[in-house]
Design a protein around this motif. Structure first.
Motif, PDB file in Angstrom:
ATOM      1  N   LEU A  11       0.907  -1.094   0.101  1.00 24.28           N
ATOM      2  CA  LEU A  11       0.098  -0.012  -0.091  1.00 24.28           C
ATOM      3  C   LEU A  11       0.845   1.310   0.034  1.00 24.28           C
ATOM      4  CD1 LEU A  11      -2.736   1.424   0.416  1.00 24.28           C
ATOM      5  CD2 LEU A  11      -2.428   1.279   3.063  1.00 24.28           C
ATOM      6  N   THR A  90      -3.653   0.787  -8.968  1.00 30.11           N
ATOM      7  CA  THR A  90      -4.127  -0.252  -8.205  1.00 30.11           C
ATOM      8  C   THR A  90      -4.587  -1.598  -8.907  1.00 30.11           C
ATOM      9  OG1 THR A  90      -4.801   1.190  -6.330  1.00 30.11           O
ATOM     10  CG2 THR A  90      -5.838  -0.998  -6.489  1.00 30.11           C
ATOM     11  N   THR A 123      -1.612  -1.408  -3.988  1.00 29.53           N
ATOM     12  CA  THR A 123      -2.661  -0.548  -3.846  1.00 29.53           C
ATOM     13  C   THR A 123      -2.216   1.066  -3.610  1.00 29.53           C
ATOM     14  OG1 THR A 123      -4.002  -2.253  -2.895  1.00 29.53           O
ATOM     15  CG2 THR A 123      -4.673   0.021  -2.330  1.00 29.53           C
TER      16      THR A 123
END
Length: 126
Positions: A11, A90, A123
């Protein structure tokens, strides 16, 4: 048979960077053409970048100038450097290998590749 294992996903905030790795088994990695693809939820898998056995590269327009593909044949490893990440990047990122290839040829369709990894999630938050 070649086994491919991706790593390095995670992330990250928009504008950030990640480096993905793809470790390949076998002793013929240096002769394979390699590629990265990605698949976002609800979408088809799409081409991201490719590198020939001798290092020629090719990128999708959506990542050109932001992503870099490279390979270290001594380590049997493929890399994808992702810079300037955007939320639309993403996806699950997959590496792929093609066993019969011209030394300078790159390949950008799914059916061109013989082996696939299991993918790593990237992400990007806004």
């Amino acid at each position: 048979q070649v086994q491919l294992v991706e790593s390095g996903g995670g992330l990250v905030q928009a504008g950030g960077s990640l480096r993905l790795s793809c470790a390949a088994s076998g002793r013929t990695f240096s002769s394979y053409a390699m590629g990265w693809f990605r698949q976002a939820p609800g979408k088809e898998r799409e081409f991201v970048a490719a590198i020939s056995s001798l290092g020629s590269t090719y990128f999708a327009d959506s990542v050109k100038g932001r992503f870099t593909i490279s390979r270290d044949n001594a380590k049997n490893t493929l890399y994808l450097q992702l810079n300037g990440l955007k939320p639309e990047d993403t996806a699950v990122y997959y590496c792929a290998a093609r066993k019969n290839s011209g030394p300078f040829r790159t390949y950008y369709t799914l059916r061109d590749y013989d082996y696939w990894g299991q993918g790593t999630q990237v992400t990007v938050s806004s």
